[in-house]
Structure formats: structure tokens, C-alpha cells
Scaffold this motif. Structure first.
Motif, short mmCIF file in Angstrom:
data_model
loop_
_atom_site.label_atom_id
_atom_site.label_comp_id
_atom_site.label_asym_id
_atom_site.label_seq_id
_atom_site.Cartn_x
_atom_site.Cartn_y
_atom_site.Cartn_z
N GLY A 11 0.82 -1.21 0.00
CA GLY A 11 0.00 0.00 0.00
C GLY A 11 0.85 1.26 0.00
N GLU A 30 10.07 3.76 6.34
CA GLU A 30 9.87 2.32 6.58
C GLU A 30 10.82 1.89 7.69
OE1 GLU A 30 7.94 -0.43 5.67
OE2 GLU A 30 9.30 -1.42 7.08
N ARG A 31 10.27 1.25 8.71
CA ARG A 31 11.10 0.92 9.87
C ARG A 31 12.01 -0.28 9.63
NH1 ARG A 31 6.28 -1.72 13.55
NH2 ARG A 31 5.91 -3.44 12.12
N SER A 42 -1.68 -13.29 -4.99
CA SER A 42 -2.59 -13.32 -6.15
C SER A 42 -3.06 -11.91 -6.44
CB SER A 42 -3.81 -14.19 -5.85
OG SER A 42 -3.40 -15.51 -5.55
N ARG A 97 6.10 -12.04 -4.04
CA ARG A 97 5.99 -10.73 -3.40
C ARG A 97 7.25 -9.90 -3.58
NH1 ARG A 97 1.95 -9.86 1.02
NH2 ARG A 97 0.52 -11.58 0.79
N VAL A 116 8.64 5.51 12.51
CA VAL A 116 7.84 6.67 12.92
C VAL A 116 7.27 6.34 14.30
CG1 VAL A 116 5.72 7.95 12.42
CG2 VAL A 116 7.30 7.35 10.56
N ASP A 271 -3.92 -2.55 5.06
CA ASP A 271 -4.27 -3.29 6.28
C ASP A 271 -4.46 -2.37 7.48
OD1 ASP A 271 -4.18 -5.62 4.85
OD2 ASP A 271 -2.58 -6.57 6.02
N GLY A 281 -8.26 -13.43 -1.00
CA GLY A 281 -7.03 -13.00 -1.68
C GLY A 281 -7.13 -11.55 -2.14
N GLY A 283 -6.67 -8.58 0.19
CA GLY A 283 -6.09 -7.53 1.05
C GLY A 283 -5.10 -6.64 0.32
N GLY A 284 -4.17 -7.26 -0.40
CA GLY A 284 -3.16 -6.48 -1.13
C GLY A 284 -3.77 -5.77 -2.34
N ASN A 285 -4.70 -6.43 -3.01
CA ASN A 285 -5.39 -5.80 -4.15
C ASN A 285 -6.11 -4.53 -3.70
OD1 ASN A 285 -5.42 -7.73 -6.72
ND2 ASN A 285 -5.49 -9.03 -4.91
C1 LIG Z 1 -1.40 -15.85 4.52
C2 LIG Z 1 -1.74 -14.60 3.77
C3 LIG Z 1 -1.99 -14.67 2.41
C4 LIG Z 1 -2.36 -13.52 1.69
N1 LIG Z 1 -2.61 -13.61 0.35
C5 LIG Z 1 -3.01 -12.52 -0.33
C6 LIG Z 1 -3.26 -12.58 -1.74
O1 LIG Z 1 -3.09 -13.63 -2.38
N2 LIG Z 1 -3.69 -11.45 -2.38
C7 LIG Z 1 -3.86 -10.27 -1.71
O2 LIG Z 1 -4.24 -9.26 -2.33
N3 LIG Z 1 -3.60 -10.16 -0.38
C8 LIG Z 1 -3.17 -11.25 0.31
N4 LIG Z 1 -2.89 -11.15 1.65
C9 LIG Z 1 -3.06 -9.83 2.32
C10 LIG Z 1 -1.90 -8.90 2.00
O3 LIG Z 1 -0.68 -9.55 2.32
C11 LIG Z 1 -2.03 -7.60 2.82
O4 LIG Z 1 -3.33 -7.11 2.72
C12 LIG Z 1 -1.07 -6.55 2.30
O5 LIG Z 1 0.26 -7.01 2.36
C13 LIG Z 1 -1.20 -5.28 3.12
O6 LIG Z 1 -0.27 -4.33 2.67
P1 LIG Z 1 -0.01 -3.00 3.51
O7 LIG Z 1 0.95 -2.20 2.68
O8 LIG Z 1 -1.29 -2.39 3.91
O9 LIG Z 1 0.65 -3.50 4.87
P2 LIG Z 1 2.06 -4.23 5.13
O10 LIG Z 1 2.46 -5.06 3.97
O11 LIG Z 1 1.92 -4.90 6.46
O12 LIG Z 1 3.10 -3.05 5.24
C14 LIG Z 1 3.18 -2.21 6.35
C15 LIG Z 1 4.59 -1.67 6.42
O13 LIG Z 1 4.64 -0.61 7.40
C16 LIG Z 1 5.85 -0.73 8.12
N5 LIG Z 1 5.66 -0.05 9.40
C17 LIG Z 1 4.80 -0.40 10.40
N6 LIG Z 1 4.89 0.47 11.42
C18 LIG Z 1 5.81 1.39 11.05
C19 LIG Z 1 6.34 2.55 11.71
N7 LIG Z 1 5.93 2.92 12.93
N8 LIG Z 1 7.27 3.29 11.08
C20 LIG Z 1 7.70 2.93 9.82
N9 LIG Z 1 7.24 1.84 9.16
C21 LIG Z 1 6.31 1.08 9.77
C22 LIG Z 1 6.06 -2.25 8.24
O14 LIG Z 1 7.41 -2.57 8.52
C23 LIG Z 1 5.62 -2.73 6.86
O15 LIG Z 1 6.68 -2.78 5.93
C24 LIG Z 1 -2.48 -12.27 2.38
C25 LIG Z 1 -2.20 -12.19 3.74
C26 LIG Z 1 -1.82 -13.36 4.44
C27 LIG Z 1 -1.53 -13.24 5.91
#
Ligand SMILES: Cc1cc2nc3c(=O)[nH]c(=O)nc-3n(C[C@H](O)[C@H](O)[C@H](O)COP(=O)(O)OP(=O)(O)OC[C@H]3O[C@@H](n4cnc5c(N)ncnc54)[C@H](O)[C@@H]3O)c2cc1C
Length: 376
Positions: A11, A30-31, A42, A97, A116, A271, A281, A283-285
Motif C-alpha cells: 500500500g 519504513e522501519r 494473487s 511478493r 515513525v 491493512d 485474496g 487484502g493487497g489488491n
Molecule cells: C497468509 C496470507 C496470504 C495472503 N494472500 C493474499 C493474496 O493472495 N492477495 C492479496 O491481495 N492479499 C493477500 N494477503 C493480504 C496482504 O498480504 C495484505 O493485505 C497486504 O500485504 C497489506 O499491505 P499493507 O501495505 O497495507 O501493509 P504491510 O504489507 O503490512 O506493510 C506495512 C509496512 O509498514 C511498516 N511499518 C509499520 N509500522 C511502522 C512505523 N511505525 N514506522 C515505519 N514503518 C512502519 C512495516 O514494517 C511494513 O513494511 C495475504 C495475507 C496473508 C496473511
């Protein structure tokens, strides 16, 4: 327009690329620094369309063609419960990934390695405070800090997360493996998923009901114990995966949807805003959709305030029903008792494949918002 982004997951990086392309001055914090980013993911039509809008859809599609295989749900013995119509997976890409992360990072401004510790906001501006004590001011701060979001817990009425009752292992084979079919295999309180990557390696996941934080002496041995007797090619997928690379996560989601994704000059995405179980599948989309939607609205709206209000309404309406459906699907898929499993399997066999496919296609048909009529 100065934009600060906390977190460089899918995201955060997508938001950084989208805002930078819209002409904003972007800082990303990014920490963790960059490390191995785990297993496969996916990406459906909606996520790929969001990637197109930040100019990297072609790079992701170039990682390999969509899997041209029969897909659906099977039993551990290999019999089919249902087959998925090809239209549902026509635009699917299963990618590593690490590859997705690298493509997004190349399109985004340089990420600063810094944790942060605090985000503050007024109606006019927001600021981030780093571990070093430095403070930086922005017109907008985006909380892309994941399921354990500190920004959500400090600035929002955080409902907290709950354990779904099951844990998931993920792995990628070290080399190509011939798989005759893709999809999921549903047992009793256990599930296995097969999703070939474009280069012939295979991403797999395994799910089992377990107490939260359940300790096992060795994750790979535990997966073998549970799944090595299931239909081919599951045993081969496990034996061709490096045990050290197997990931395990307890599956969590938000206890209830957030009442808002925005506060003054802070917006949550991914998230941090709507952590959901991975059964659809999506959350990332959806994190990709959030990033593109927010950047477009801020670019096109009369003011940041108007853009954030629209972002909040659009994205809560989009994500809350999917979080609910994802959890319900997990409950059905994880059925454990003999009667419950027999009932579930009969239900899946009798449900016309077309109706599930149409529901999936509606989710995947997402388009970014049209520009608002009032321009800056
Ligand atoms: C088993 C499993 C399978 C999945 N399969 C799929 C799939 O097939 N397709 C799909 O779309 N989704 C899938 N998902 C969901 C998907 O992985 C998440 O929805 C997605 O990665 C969320 O991305 P994000 O950028 O919101 O959060 P994250 O990827 O969690 O990134 C958050 C980032 O913020 C950083 N951070 C946190 N706090 C701080 C701070 N205080 N200061 C600086 N940096 C910080 C962290 O280090 C991290 O790098 C799956 C999840 C799981 C658990």
C-alpha cells in the motif's frame, strides 16, 4: 503538496508512486528496511488495474502469463468439489511478493529507513515524528503501517484485531514443478492452496485450525505431517520447498470495520484501514486500490478535506463487505466436524459455479473514481 507515507509495504509503495506521479513531494518512512518479502500473492483484475494506473501493470504482467489450468476446490483425495469458470481467473497473476515489491519500489521515491514513533494532525497539516526525534510536516500523512498500525491505535477509535481461529503457512518451491490444476483443497479444519507463478515455480499455502500463537518445534515438519498424504502434487510441492523459507502467520482481522479512515490530515490505507482474512485474496489488491483512489481524489478535488471525505466514503463502502465475506468464507472452508464437512462439501458441489464466479467478477471489476466535478 507535501505527502508523508508511513510504511513501505504494497500500500505505502503504491501510494508513493501514485502521489509522486501526480506531482506531489513525497517522503516514505519504513522501519524494517528491505528484506525478503515472503511468498506469493494473487493479483486480480482490480489490483492489476490499479497497477496500470501507476504505470507498472505491464511490468507485473510481464512476470508471466496467467495460469492456464483447471482451477477449483478439491478434496484431500483429489476429487473435485467445484471447478472455477476460466473467466474468474482470466486476468489473474500470481507473483512472488519480492518481485512485486521491487517493481513498486522502482516506481516510488526513495524510501527512508526510519521508524515513525508518532503522527500528529490538525485541520491544516500533519507531522511525523521519527525515532531520532526529528519532526517533519506535511499537507497529508498516509498511514500505510499495516495490520498492527500504530497510527490507527493512537489517532483513531481502533477496534483492535481478533484471531480467526486458524494459522497459515506459505512457501514457494525452489524450482519449477508441473502442476495439473490450481486452487484449493479442503479437508477437515485444514486447507491447502496451489498457485503457480509465471516462471513455473509454485506458490502454496496451508491452513489449519489452531490456538493463537500455537508453538510447533518445526514448521516444515508440521506442514509435512498434516499434508504430505494429500493428493499429488502436494507432497512434491512440500519436498521441493526450502524449509527455511516457509512462513507462518496466525490469521487476524479487525474486530469490526473502522468508523472512519481519515482524521484531519491523516488517511489510513491497506491493512492499517481494513485488515481482513486472506480467504478472498484481496487484502493487497485493495491496498493498491486505496493508493490509486486516494492519489486521484487528492489530485482532482477542490481541497484535501473534500478529497479525504470522498476517499473515506468510497473505501469504507468498498472494503467492509469484503472483509465480512472473507471471514465468512474462512469459517466455511475451515469446517472441522464430520457433519459440518459433509454439509459444506454437498453445498459446494450443488452451488452453480457460475454464481460464485459472477460474485468474484463483480469484485474484480473495480475502476478508479472519476474526477470530481470541482477542480482545484
Ligand atoms: C497468509 C496470507 C496470504 C495472503 N494472500 C493474499 C493474496 O493472495 N492477495 C492479496 O491481495 N492479499 C493477500 N494477503 C493480504 C496482504 O498480504 C495484505 O493485505 C497486504 O500485504 C497489506 O499491505 P499493507 O501495505 O497495507 O501493509 P504491510 O504489507 O503490512 O506493510 C506495512 C509496512 O509498514 C511498516 N511499518 C509499520 N509500522 C511502522 C512505523 N511505525 N514506522 C515505519 N514503518 C512502519 C512495516 O514494517 C511494513 O513494511 C495475504 C495475507 C496473508 C496473511
Amino acid at each position: 503538496m507535501r505527502v508523508g507515507i508511513v510504511g513501505a509495504g504494497i500500500g505505502g509503495l503504491a501510494a508513493a508512486a501514485a502521489f509522486a506521479q501526480g506531482g506531489a513531494d513525497v517522503a516514505v518512512y519504513e522501519r524494517a528496511g528491505f528484506g525478503p518479502t515472503g511468498a506469493g500473492i494473487s493479483l486480480f483484475g482490480n489490483g492489476l488495474r490499479a497497477l496500470d494506473h501507476i504505470g507498472v501493470g505491464h511490468a507485473v504482467r510481464a512476470l508471466g502469463p496467467p495460469p492456464d489450468l483447471t482451477a477449483g476446490i478439491r478434496t484431500p483425495g483429489g476429487g473435485w468439489l467445484t471447478r472455477t469458470p476460466p473467466s474468474t481467473t482470466a486476468d489473474l497473476r500470481v507473483v512472488h511478493r519480492g518481485d512485486l515489491h521491487a517493481i513498486l519500489a522502482a516506481a516510488a521515491p526513495v524510501v527512508q529507513t526510519a521508524a515513525v514513533t508518532e503522527v500528529r494532525t490538525t485541520e491544516q497539516r500533519a507531522s511525523v515524528v521519527l525515532e531520532s526525534g526529528q519532526r517533519h510536516d506535511f499537507d497529508l500523512v498516509i498511514g500505510a503501517d499495516g495490520i498492527g498500525s500504530r497510527i490507527r491505535s493512537t489517532l483513531f477509535d481502533d477496534p483492535g484485531v481478533r484471531y480467526a481461529g486458524y494459522t497459515a503457512w506459505r512457501g514457494v518451491t525452489t524450482g519449477p514443478v508441473d502442476v495439473p490444476a490450481a486452487g484449493e483443497t479442503w479437508g477437515r479444519g485444514e486447507r491447502f492452496g496451489i498457485a503457480p507463478l509465471g516462471d513455473g515455480r509454485v506458490y502454496w499455502f496451508a491452513v489449519a485450525g489452531a490456538p493463537p500463537g500455537w508453538p510447533v518445534p518445526d514448521e516444515s515438519t508440521e506442514v509435512e505431517r498434516r499434508f504430505a498424504t494429500w493428493h499429488t502434487p502436494i507432497p512434491e510441492l512440500l519436498s521441493t520447498t526450502d524449509p527455511k523459507t516457509i512462513l507462518r502467520n496466525d490469521i487476524l482481522d479487525l474486530t469490526r470495520p473502522l468508523a472512519t479512515f481519515v482524521r484531519d490530515r491523516v488517511a489510513l490505507i491497506g491493512d492499517a484501514a481494513h485488515a481482513m482474512t486472506p480467504n478472498l485474496g484481496q487484502g493487497g489488491n485493495l491496498a493498491l486500490e486505496d493508493a490509486v483512489t486516494l492519489a486521484r481524489l487528492v489530485r482532482d478535488a477542490a481541497s484535501v478535506r473534500v478529497a479525504l471525505a470522498r476517499y473515506d466514503a468510497l473505501r469504507r463502502a468498498r472494503t467492509a463487505p469484503l472483509a465480512r465475506r472473507s471471514r465468512q468464507l474462512g469459517r466455511i472452508a475451515q469446517a472441522h466436524g464430520l457433519v459440518g464437512v459433509a454439509f459444506r462439501n454437498t453445498l459446494v458441489r450443488l452451488t452453480p459455479a457460475g454464481s460464485a464466479a459472477r460474485a468474484a467478477e463483480r469484485v474484480q471489476a473495480w475502476q478508479p473514481p472519476e474526477p470530481l466535478s470541482v477542480r482545484r
